[in-house]
Design a protein around this motif. Structure first.
Motif, mmCIF file in Angstrom:
data_model
loop_
_atom_site.group_PDB
_atom_site.id
_atom_site.type_symbol
_atom_site.label_atom_id
_atom_site.label_comp_id
_atom_site.label_asym_id
_atom_site.label_seq_id
_atom_site.Cartn_x
_atom_site.Cartn_y
_atom_site.Cartn_z
ATOM 1 N N GLY A 469 -19.826 -21.658 -0.033
ATOM 2 C CA GLY A 469 -18.138 -21.952 -0.242
ATOM 3 C C GLY A 469 -17.812 -22.738 1.128
ATOM 4 O O GLY A 469 -17.206 -23.548 1.099
ATOM 5 N N ILE A 470 -18.427 -22.958 2.015
ATOM 6 C CA ILE A 470 -18.852 -23.972 2.945
ATOM 7 C C ILE A 470 -19.112 -25.271 2.523
ATOM 8 O O ILE A 470 -17.928 -26.373 2.776
ATOM 9 C CB ILE A 470 -20.231 -24.245 3.856
ATOM 10 N N PHE A 472 -17.590 -26.064 -1.004
ATOM 11 C CA PHE A 472 -16.724 -25.994 -1.957
ATOM 12 C C PHE A 472 -15.466 -26.082 -0.790
ATOM 13 O O PHE A 472 -15.172 -27.055 -1.483
ATOM 14 C CB PHE A 472 -16.417 -24.597 -2.178
ATOM 15 N N GLN A 473 -15.467 -25.789 0.082
ATOM 16 C CA GLN A 473 -14.249 -26.146 1.083
ATOM 17 C C GLN A 473 -14.385 -27.775 1.797
ATOM 18 O O GLN A 473 -13.150 -28.316 1.847
ATOM 19 C CB GLN A 473 -14.443 -25.607 1.960
ATOM 20 N N LEU A 474 -14.865 -28.075 1.994
ATOM 21 C CA LEU A 474 -15.086 -29.146 2.439
ATOM 22 C C LEU A 474 -15.393 -30.382 1.161
ATOM 23 O O LEU A 474 -15.157 -31.961 1.610
ATOM 24 C CB LEU A 474 -17.260 -30.005 2.891
ATOM 25 N N LYS A 476 -14.671 -30.129 -2.010
ATOM 26 C CA LYS A 476 -13.389 -29.634 -3.607
ATOM 27 C C LYS A 476 -12.454 -30.941 -3.918
ATOM 28 O O LYS A 476 -12.223 -30.919 -4.771
ATOM 29 C CB LYS A 476 -12.475 -28.305 -2.750
ATOM 30 N N ASN A 477 -11.896 -31.974 -3.025
ATOM 31 C CA ASN A 477 -11.127 -32.712 -3.477
ATOM 32 C C ASN A 477 -11.817 -33.490 -3.965
ATOM 33 O O ASN A 477 -11.418 -34.685 -4.781
ATOM 34 C CB ASN A 477 -10.118 -33.972 -2.159
#
Length: 485
Positions: A469-470, A472-474, A476-477
């Motif tokens: 999750g960490i 992916f959040q950082l 994702k772009n």
């Protein structure tokens, strides 16, 4: 971003050439650790001999592969670089191994390897040395599929022969005179090296068309320049071999003779569980090394180099946590006997050590493309000295645990030194906060789980999900851009 797509495509193919054969080679670990095939001590003996392979291979290559990549992209005449490097390795390999064969009795006594195994080792080393430049040429000329097919075929033949000679030959020999003439009792270790000889020989045959294409012309001026570039790489390679394999050699020398080979066997078998990280780091390195050289003259290459390391650390961190969490589920499929499980303690340390080594290889771009390869030698030599000192101190006290600690310490220090000197001589704008976050969180999660909550998969899988999750959040772009056609 198109450059990254090309990079990842080549990395995938080179990764296929590395990962699939080595995944197939997992078959060898359960085969060798089957008590019906080899005892723990015999597997330790095989691992001890293979430890010397790494050192000998480095000496015979003497940095010429790296020099080939550098000058292939630097010199106008690529043909001249190819011819000179290939001829250099042919002459040196035949000469060195010819002399070694003449003095094989003295070498056998010095390194404690029996003559019957040493003769086979020399043949394998010669065959492998002769394919160094042909394989490098395939990579430099962007022929990853051919590279992959030959690499996979080599290991498939090796595996097939190992399985046949160690599992089936004895049974066939009982009922057939032809197989009976081939089979020899208590010959298992020799069969392992004979399999390697045949596989390496077939590989050389498949690469002979390369030698038909080259012109046997030798440019002494170019060769001297290549050797000046290669010598620090050789020193670094020898130091690397000390870091990578001398733990087995020192375990044999520093532990009591009655337990040394069993300890090496247990250590080597559990070390294999770190292979997932090694596979990832090796595949990534094979893909990016030509990219580093070919894009060194592009506009602002440092920005891309920084992003590449960030991707490496993100993927590597996921692999690190996943293998640590599922290590106990994986081990019965890889290590067939519980007699080896005593060494499972080393798994997180060896995984983290190889993670640090992979980061070090990514960081090393600065001294390779600026022709400051001497720094690679300095850093690797320091790491090797640290390995030797810590092994000598720790092995007599805590056995193979000391070797695992020494390996992690050496690779971590090498990683930090490369980063420190790189900032001075070739600054690259790494996103240190993000890289440190991935590396730090994955290390804390993995160590806490393995040594405090091992076997509690609710906690382990939860840690993996949180970490994903960490990431992916950082990222994702960037992931969205990479997935765009």
């Amino acid at each position: 971003m198109s450059g990254f797509k090309s990079l990842f495509k080549q990395t995938f193919i080179y990764g296929l050439a590395t990962v699939l054969p080595r995944m197939l080679s997992f078959i060898l670990v359960p085969l060798y650790t089957d008590p019906k095939v080899l005892s723990v001590a015999e597997y330790g003996r095989v691992s001890f001999i293979f430890a010397y392979f790494v050192l000998f291979n480095v000496v015979l290559a003497y940095g010429m592969e790296t020099a080939f990549f550098r000058f292939f992209n630097k010199e106008e005449s690529k043909e001249k670089v190819t011819n000179t490097s290939a001829i250099s390795l042919i002459i040196s390999s035949v000469a060195i191994l010819g002399i070694a064969f003449l003095f094989r009795n003295q070498i056998s006594a010095l390194i404690n390897i029996e003559i019957k195994y040493l003769n086979l080792v020399f043949i394998i080393l010669l065959l492998d040395a002769l394919v160094i430049i042909p394989f490098a040429w395939l990579r430099a000329t962007a022929q990853p599929m051919r590279y992959a097919i030959i690499k996979i075929l080599n290991v498939a033949i090796n595996l097939g022969l190992n399985i046949f000679l160690l599992l089936y030959l004895k049974g066939l020999a009982d009922g057939d005179s032809i197989f009976n003439s081939i089979y020899k009792p208590d010959f298992e270790i020799s069969y392992i090296f004979i399999s390697n000889v045949i596989a390496s020989g077939i590989t050389l045959l498949l690469l002979l068309p390369f030698y038909k294409k080259i012109k046997f012309s030798f440019d002494i001026v170019l060769w001297k320049k290549m050797m000046r570039y290669a010598m620090p790489v050789l020193i670094a390679g020898i130091a690397y071999s000390v870091n990578e394999t001398f733990d087995r050699i020192l375990l044999e020398k520093l532990l009591p003779a009655n337990i040394a080979e069993e300890q090496i066997g247990m250590y080597s078998a559990c070390y294999k569980l770190a292979l997932f990280m090694t596979l990832f780091a090796t595949a990534f390195r094979l893909g990016i090394e030509p990219y580093f050289f070919s894009h060194s003259n592009a506009k602002n290459p440092q920005k891309n180099y920084a992003k590449i390391l960030e991707y490496f650390v993100a993927f590597g961190s996921v692999i690190f946590i996943a293998v640590v969490v599922f290590a106990d589920l994986l081990k019965p499929y890889i290590i067939r006997s519980e007699a080896y499980y005593e060494a499972m303690w080393i798994v997180p340390f060896i995984l983290l050590a190889n993670f640090c080594l992979g980061i070090y290889h990514n960081l090393s771009v600065w001294y390779k493309i600026t022709d400051r390869t001497k720094f690679g030698a300095y850093i690797s030599v320091f790491g090797a000295l640290l390995t030797l000192v810590l092994n000598y101190i720790l092995i007599p006290k805590i056995g193979f645990k000391g070797s695992a600690i020494a390996t992690l310490s050496a690779y971590a220090v090498m990683m930090l030194l490369s980063f420190y000197f790189g900032r001075k001589h070739y600054p690259i704008p790494y996103n240190l906060k993000k890289i440190a976050l991935y590396f730090g969180v994955s290390t804390v999660f993995s160590m806490l789980y393995f040594y405090n909550f091992r076997g509690n998969y609710f906690i382990g899988i939860g840690a993996i999900i949180v970490f994903l999750g960490i990431v992916f959040q950082l990222e994702k772009n960037e992931l969205k851009q990479l997935l765009k056609k």
